[in-house]
Design an enzyme around this catalytic site. Structure first.
Site, PDB file in Angstrom:
ATOM      1  N   ARG A 226       0.837  -0.996   0.136  1.00 15.06           N
ATOM      2  CA  ARG A 226       0.109  -0.009   0.103  1.00 15.06           C
ATOM      3  C   ARG A 226       1.015   1.320   0.024  1.00 15.06           C
ATOM      4  NH1 ARG A 226      -3.339  -2.493  -1.862  1.00 15.06           N
ATOM      5  NH2 ARG A 226      -5.398  -3.044  -1.276  1.00 15.06           N
ATOM      6  N   GLU A 253      -3.762   7.728  -5.387  1.00 12.85           N
ATOM      7  CA  GLU A 253      -3.987   7.253  -6.410  1.00 12.85           C
ATOM      8  C   GLU A 253      -5.362   7.547  -6.966  1.00 12.85           C
ATOM      9  OE1 GLU A 253      -3.688   2.877  -5.745  1.00 12.85           O
ATOM     10  OE2 GLU A 253      -1.682   2.817  -5.089  1.00 12.85           O
ATOM     11  N   HIS A 274      -0.862   0.370 -10.007  1.00 13.84           N
ATOM     12  CA  HIS A 274      -1.621  -0.682  -9.158  1.00 13.84           C
ATOM     13  C   HIS A 274      -2.107  -1.634  -9.760  1.00 13.84           C
ATOM     14  CE1 HIS A 274      -3.633  -0.984  -4.752  1.00 13.84           C
ATOM     15  NE2 HIS A 274      -3.571  -1.865  -5.315  1.00 13.84           N
ATOM     16  N   ALA A 277      -2.980  -7.109  -8.951  1.00 12.47           N
ATOM     17  CA  ALA A 277      -4.030  -8.140  -8.945  1.00 12.47           C
ATOM     18  C   ALA A 277      -4.495  -8.362 -10.324  1.00 12.47           C
ATOM     19  CB  ALA A 277      -4.920  -8.191  -7.918  1.00 12.47           C
TER      20      ALA A 277
HETATM   21  P1  NAD Z   1      -1.152 -11.150   4.721  1.00 17.16           P
HETATM   22  O1  NAD Z   1      -2.163 -10.591   5.790  1.00 17.16           O
HETATM   23  O2  NAD Z   1      -1.196 -12.461   4.178  1.00 17.16           O
HETATM   24  O3  NAD Z   1       0.396 -10.699   5.080  1.00 17.16           O
HETATM   25  C1  NAD Z   1       0.648  -9.559   5.957  1.00 17.16           C
HETATM   26  C2  NAD Z   1       1.768  -9.766   6.889  1.00 17.16           C
HETATM   27  O4  NAD Z   1       2.199  -8.516   7.589  1.00 17.16           O
HETATM   28  C3  NAD Z   1       1.567 -10.677   7.858  1.00 17.16           C
HETATM   29  O5  NAD Z   1       2.313 -11.773   8.127  1.00 17.16           O
HETATM   30  C4  NAD Z   1       1.495  -9.856   9.238  1.00 17.16           C
HETATM   31  O6  NAD Z   1       2.004 -10.379  10.294  1.00 17.16           O
HETATM   32  C5  NAD Z   1       2.489  -8.884   8.888  1.00 17.16           C
HETATM   33  N1  NAD Z   1       2.438  -7.267   9.488  1.00 17.16           N
HETATM   34  C6  NAD Z   1       1.104  -6.667   9.769  1.00 17.16           C
HETATM   35  N2  NAD Z   1       1.581  -5.678  10.360  1.00 17.16           N
HETATM   36  C7  NAD Z   1       2.821  -5.736  10.591  1.00 17.16           C
HETATM   37  C8  NAD Z   1       3.704  -4.870  11.269  1.00 17.16           C
HETATM   38  N3  NAD Z   1       3.324  -3.673  11.631  1.00 17.16           N
HETATM   39  N4  NAD Z   1       5.099  -4.866  11.262  1.00 17.16           N
HETATM   40  C9  NAD Z   1       5.522  -5.910  10.453  1.00 17.16           C
HETATM   41  N5  NAD Z   1       4.617  -6.829   9.868  1.00 17.16           N
HETATM   42  C10 NAD Z   1       3.351  -6.734  10.046  1.00 17.16           C
HETATM   43  O7  NAD Z   1      -1.343  -9.913   3.486  1.00 17.16           O
HETATM   44  P2  NAD Z   1      -0.811 -10.476   2.059  1.00 17.16           P
HETATM   45  O8  NAD Z   1      -1.977 -11.028   1.700  1.00 17.16           O
HETATM   46  O9  NAD Z   1       0.451 -11.040   2.087  1.00 17.16           O
HETATM   47  O10 NAD Z   1      -1.139  -8.768   1.440  1.00 17.16           O
HETATM   48  C11 NAD Z   1       0.328  -7.834   1.615  1.00 17.16           C
HETATM   49  C12 NAD Z   1       0.020  -6.531   1.162  1.00 17.16           C
HETATM   50  O11 NAD Z   1      -0.325  -6.774  -0.220  1.00 17.16           O
HETATM   51  C13 NAD Z   1      -1.265  -6.089   1.678  1.00 17.16           C
HETATM   52  O12 NAD Z   1      -1.140  -4.811   2.111  1.00 17.16           O
HETATM   53  C14 NAD Z   1      -2.483  -5.853   0.498  1.00 17.16           C
HETATM   54  O13 NAD Z   1      -3.366  -4.951   0.571  1.00 17.16           O
HETATM   55  C15 NAD Z   1      -1.344  -5.918  -0.483  1.00 17.16           C
HETATM   56  N6  NAD Z   1      -1.792  -6.077  -1.876  1.00 17.16           N
HETATM   57  C16 NAD Z   1      -1.596  -5.537  -2.889  1.00 17.16           C
HETATM   58  C17 NAD Z   1      -1.835  -5.670  -4.278  1.00 17.16           C
HETATM   59  C18 NAD Z   1      -1.691  -4.854  -5.472  1.00 17.16           C
HETATM   60  O14 NAD Z   1      -2.402  -4.924  -6.319  1.00 17.16           O
HETATM   61  N7  NAD Z   1      -0.547  -4.299  -5.446  1.00 17.16           N
HETATM   62  C19 NAD Z   1      -2.855  -6.997  -4.281  1.00 17.16           C
HETATM   63  C20 NAD Z   1      -3.119  -7.550  -3.227  1.00 17.16           C
HETATM   64  C21 NAD Z   1      -2.473  -7.325  -2.132  1.00 17.16           C
END
Ligand code: NAD
Length: 301
Positions: A226, A253, A274, A277
């Site tokens: 994000r 964005e 972005h 996905a």
């Molecule tokens: P997930 O919940 O499986 O993993 C997130 C990890 O971050 C977890 O292991 C959690 O413990 C850790 N975490 C949370 N807060 C934390 C902190 N303060 N410090 C350290 N670690 C912390 O999520 P995911 O499915 O792997 O998605 C990760 C990111 O990718 C999200 O921000 C999601 O919005 C983003 N995303 C982006 C796109 C895109 O189009 N670019 C698409 C899907 C997801």
């Protein structure tokens, strides 16, 4: 549905008997005016699904995020009002992880400039001396679904992996031969830093002037999580000494802010709009997962 979704989702909802209204790109004002007519609202990350929208949705039973991130939804308020909140947490993991590796390669091999120059008639051998991923230290911030998938791919490129996470992920990361470290160690030792945390009050501007100053000269930073996790102005202050930056997400964005444009146009920065996905496969998986989760939520109402 107030955002663009796949044909497959539309067809699947109709086949399950939903009366579907599809208004991709609907303005917030329009959503406020029509939301009372629906039991389920399907959206992406564009609009803030806040108290105002939730209050107007007097018949709402399910809020369904077409994708993963729920940071644009007032989940607590929705649940207090008895509205289920669902998303598709696993569907886009592979697509985002693959894009992350692609961004590393684009930065390390200067692919953007190389391709652009050839398109403009310039055949400049020797200008794009890049770097290999092999043998480099990859620091993954957030070792969840996407972070661990990136680690799995990076391992096959011969990268050495370390991860920072608020959870104990040491046994998961040991499966790719990596170690769990604290954030300072990760930032000060990694050649490549890749961010995969959700946006929360704790991760907002986690990458700021102080944390960026720990990063090595010529190290690279990738963010497909994000935009708000990185303080744009701080990144501008550090960009010249970094090796490169690749971002799929921005603090705003679409970008309007002057400093964001300064960052986007910087020669060391590559930005994609972005698209993490945005693959046929991820969209199809999102459709399947979201319909399953909506049906499950409706069952309990
Ligand atoms: P997930 O919940 O499986 O993993 C997130 C990890 O971050 C977890 O292991 C959690 O413990 C850790 N975490 C949370 N807060 C934390 C902190 N303060 N410090 C350290 N670690 C912390 O999520 P995911 O499915 O792997 O998605 C990760 C990111 O990718 C999200 O921000 C999601 O919005 C983003 N995303 C982006 C796109 C895109 O189009 N670019 C698409 C899907 C997801």
């Amino acid at each position: 549905m107030v955002d663009r979704v796949s044909e497959k989702l539309l067809a699947s909802l109709v086949s399950h008997g939903f009366d579907v209204c599809y208004k991709p790109g609907a303005l917030r004002e329009d959503v406020l005016n029509i939301v009372e007519n629906y039991d389920v609202l399907i959206f992406r990350g564009r609009l803030r699904i806040d108290k105002e929208i939730i209050d107007r949705g007097v018949n709402l039973k399910v809020l369904a995020r077409y994708g993963i991130g729920l940071d644009n939804v007032d989940i607590e308020y929705a649940i207090r009002k008895g509205i289920a909140v669902v998303n598709a947490p696993s569907a886009s993991v592979i697509s985002v992880a693959e894009l992350t590796i692609a961004l590393m390669l684009i930065v390390y091999r200067k692919l953007y400039d190389a391709i652009d120059d050839v398109k403009h008639g310039k055949w400049l051998k020797g200008k794009y001396i890049g770097r290999e991923l092999y043998g480099k230290k990859l620091g993954i911030i957030g070792f969840g679904k996407i972070g661990s998938r990136v680690a799995y791919y990076a391992k096959s490129f011969g990268m050495n992996i370390m991860a920072y996470d608020i959870r104990d992920v040491s046994s998961e990361i040991s499966r790719v031969g990596g170690i769990q470290v604290d954030l300072d160690k990760l930032l000060s030792e990694a050649d490549v830093v890749s961010i995969h945390v959700p946006l929360t009050p704790l991760t907002w501007h986690m990458i700021n002037d102080k944390t960026l100053s720990l990063m090595q000269n010529e190290s690279i930073l990738i963010n497909t999580s994000r935009g708000e996790v990185i303080d744009t102005n701080a990144l501008l202050n550090h960009i010249d000494r970094l090796g490169g930056v690749a971002l799929d997400v921005l603090e705003q964005e679409p970008p309007r802010d002057e400093n964001l444009w300064k960052l986007i146009k910087h020669p060391k920065v590559v930005v994609t709009p972005h698209i993490g996905a945005e693959t046929v496969e991820a969209m199809d998986r999102i459709a399947e997962e979201i319909v399953k989760n909506i049906l499950e939520a409706v069952k309990w109402l």
